[in-house]
Write a protein that holds these residues in place. Structure first.
Motif, mmCIF file in Angstrom:
data_model
loop_
_atom_site.group_PDB
_atom_site.id
_atom_site.type_symbol
_atom_site.label_atom_id
_atom_site.label_comp_id
_atom_site.label_asym_id
_atom_site.label_seq_id
_atom_site.Cartn_x
_atom_site.Cartn_y
_atom_site.Cartn_z
ATOM 1 N N UNK A 1 -14.846 -7.462 32.992
ATOM 2 C CA UNK A 1 -15.904 -7.662 32.013
ATOM 3 C C UNK A 1 -15.199 -7.827 30.673
ATOM 4 N N UNK A 2 -14.987 -9.083 30.239
ATOM 5 C CA UNK A 2 -14.160 -9.314 29.044
ATOM 6 C C UNK A 2 -14.976 -9.259 27.765
ATOM 7 N N UNK A 3 -16.188 -9.779 27.813
ATOM 8 C CA UNK A 3 -17.023 -9.779 26.603
ATOM 9 C C UNK A 3 -18.430 -9.332 26.979
ATOM 10 N N UNK A 4 -19.034 -8.470 26.135
ATOM 11 C CA UNK A 4 -20.370 -7.979 26.480
ATOM 12 C C UNK A 4 -21.396 -9.097 26.337
ATOM 13 N N UNK A 5 -22.458 -9.028 27.126
ATOM 14 C CA UNK A 5 -23.460 -10.091 27.177
ATOM 15 C C UNK A 5 -24.007 -10.413 25.795
ATOM 16 N N UNK A 6 -24.191 -9.371 24.947
ATOM 17 C CA UNK A 6 -24.754 -9.636 23.616
ATOM 18 C C UNK A 6 -23.681 -9.625 22.535
ATOM 19 N N UNK B 1 -24.207 6.091 28.203
ATOM 20 C CA UNK B 1 -22.865 5.531 28.363
ATOM 21 C C UNK B 1 -22.813 4.970 29.784
ATOM 22 N N UNK B 2 -21.723 4.307 30.136
ATOM 23 C CA UNK B 2 -21.664 3.810 31.500
ATOM 24 C C UNK B 2 -20.520 2.863 31.743
ATOM 25 N N UNK B 3 -20.630 2.165 32.844
ATOM 26 C CA UNK B 3 -19.570 1.244 33.242
ATOM 27 C C UNK B 3 -20.212 -0.086 33.607
ATOM 28 N N UNK B 4 -19.570 -1.186 33.164
ATOM 29 C CA UNK B 4 -19.913 -2.509 33.664
ATOM 30 C C UNK B 4 -18.616 -3.101 34.182
ATOM 31 N N UNK B 5 -18.585 -3.375 35.474
ATOM 32 C CA UNK B 5 -17.361 -3.811 36.148
ATOM 33 C C UNK B 5 -16.216 -2.858 35.810
ATOM 34 N N UNK B 6 -15.173 -3.319 35.067
ATOM 35 C CA UNK B 6 -14.014 -2.433 34.849
ATOM 36 C C UNK B 6 -14.018 -1.779 33.480
ATOM 37 N N UNK B 7 -15.120 -1.902 32.701
ATOM 38 C CA UNK B 7 -15.103 -1.398 31.331
ATOM 39 C C UNK B 7 -16.108 -0.261 31.141
ATOM 40 N N UNK B 8 -15.675 0.730 30.311
ATOM 41 C CA UNK B 8 -16.610 1.778 29.894
ATOM 42 C C UNK B 8 -17.360 1.267 28.673
#
Lengths: 234, 230
Positions: free
Chosen positions: A3-8, A154-161
């Motif tokens: 997950x390189x860049x957040x959706x927003x 808080x949380x995780x999306x793919x490999x990112x906190x």
């Protein structure tokens, strides 16, 4: 997958823009609004007042009753079924448990403090926005509280906190969402839920991130509560 | 740890905010000690009194106290008295023997003394730990209210409306010629010329809004001189 860049386009440790206002519902004993991105929560506090049904009365202390509701048009285009459901009933319960530890209602035996939380628009993180609004509304009602409650997911999306997940991240197939409520002055946790899977290291990072963010939320709440009194000045 | 005040006197603080550090300060009402700090327990205004730190609350419901003069509304007629709504979480009971100076015979119709939705000035005579409240309407200054209008203000702002030794309310009474009774529970009874009543209502509402600011008396007398507008 990474997950390189957040959706927003936010940074991984950046919250959505937050807006807080206090005293927006004049007829209520206390009220507040909290907005995080596209999630908007309104909280109104009534009481302490007489409690009915009578069997719920507690002669040693007053009780807190929380009502959570998403408005029918508040979702992502699909109509949210009005009225209480299994989901909202659970959220009412966990929010009540998150707010009760800061409140002292010993001076109000047999009475109740009602908190109504409504969402005209939602984009994930409703229980956190609701708690932030509710704790400001309770303070506005002049109740005795040892601290405010600051809630954040808080949380995780793919490999990112990540912090403060929006609906796209929250509903992502490979992710994890951890809503938390924190008392900012002591770091005590009054709400901790988890949906999804996360590794032990990432969990500890997520909790640390949430703890730091709680202080930011506390500052937003503090400014909003004080603003109510500075605005009158002329 | 350095011993110091983190905020100024008369600042607004929110729950959980540290007001002072160090053991030489003492926590007063509305504050508590956490480790060696004094922390606010309510939303309110800081009042430093020597080493004691107090919070003046700015909102909240009326908490009944013995000897308070309150304005109540009859909500129920009981076998031996009346139940009053005194604008707080608990209702108050007026017993027959504390109601009027004349003798009430057995089996008399109690509604001829107080009927439902009548207003009266009462004095709180007893409050139990379970918040069962007793009031009396017999005594100096206590009576049934007839005519006039009732407005409700925040009970925490009542001291400001009354002023030091009643200075503020006396000022409004003199300038408007109205009869005014301020109940500790936040209900205010105003009776006089209709347009003067309106002036009095507006003035009281302004005091309520600006209760936490200083220099209020000057602004109020100015407002009364302008006929109730600012």
């Amino acid at each position: 997958m990474t997950y390189t860049k957040r959706f927003d386009g936010r940074k991984f440790d950046e919250t959505r823009p937050m807006i807080a206002k206090v005293g927006i519902i004049p007829r209520a004993d206390g009220s507040a609004m909290f907005q995080a991105g596209d999630t908007i929560a309104y909280a109104a506090v009534y009481g302490p007042r007489d409690l009915h049904p009578k069997f719920m009365q507690n002669p040693s202390t007053g009780i807190l009753r929380v009502h959570y509701n998403m408005m029918p048009f508040s979702g992502h285009g699909d109509r949210v079924r009005p009225g209480g459901g299994r989901r909202s009933k659970e959220i009412c319960m966990v929010m009540q448990n998150a707010l009760t530890p800061v409140l002292d209602l010993k001076d109000y035996p047999n009475a109740v403090v009602d908190v109504f939380i409504e969402f005209p628009q939602t984009d994930a993180g409703t229980r956190c926005a609701g708690l932030n609004a509710a704790s400001m509304a309770l303070a506005d009602a002049g109740l005795t509280m040892k601290d405010l409650v600051c809630a954040i997911a808080a949380g995780r999306v793919e490999d990112k906190v990540v912090i403060d997940l929006n609906y796209l991240e929250d509903s992502h197939e490979d992710g994890c969402d951890i809503p938390m409520a924190i008392l900012p002055s002591t770091g005590e946790v009054t709400l901790l839920q988890m949906d999804g899977e996360i590794s032990a290291e990432m969990l500890s990072d997520a909790l640390k991130l949430a703890n730091n963010t709680a202080k930011q939320i506390y500052d937003v709440q503090k400014v909003a509560l004080k603003e109510k009194f500075t605005q009158v000045k002329k | 740890m350095k011993e110091e005040l983190k905020v100024n006197d008369k600042d607004i603080v929110v729950p959980g905010e540290t007001i002072a550090t160090g053991m030489s300060f003492l926590p007063g009402p509305g504050t508590y000690r956490y480790e060696s700090n004094i922390v606010a327990q309510k939303l309110g205004m800081v009042s430093v009194d020597g080493k004691v730190i107090k919070l003046i609350t700015l909102s909240g419901k009326y908490d009944p106290k013995v000897k308070d003069r309150v304005i109540g509304r009859v909500v129920d007629v009981l076998m031996t008295g009346w139940r009053f709504d005194i604008n707080c979480p608990y209702s108050a009971v007026l017993n027959m023997k504390d109601a009027v100076s004349e003798f009430i015979p057995r089996g008399a119709d109690l509604t001829q003394y107080f009927n439902i939705s009548d207003y009266a000035i009462g004095m709180i005579t007893n409050v139990t730990s379970q918040k069962l409240v007793d009031i009396a309407t017999k005594g100096p200054g206590l009576r049934k209210l007839r005519g006039g209008r009732i407005i409700s203000v925040s009970p925490k702002k009542v001291p400001r409306i009354i002023g030091k030794e009643g200075s503020m309310v006396t000022l409004i009474k003199e300038k408007t010629g109205c009869d005014i009774v301020v109940g500790q529970n936040g209900l205010v009874w105003i009776s006089g010329e209709p347009h003067q009543e309106v002036v009095a209502v507006n003035t009281i509402k302004t005091i309520e809004q600006q209760a936490h600011l200083s220099g209020l008396t000057e602004r109020v007398s100015e407002m009364l001189a302008n006929g109730g507008s600012q």
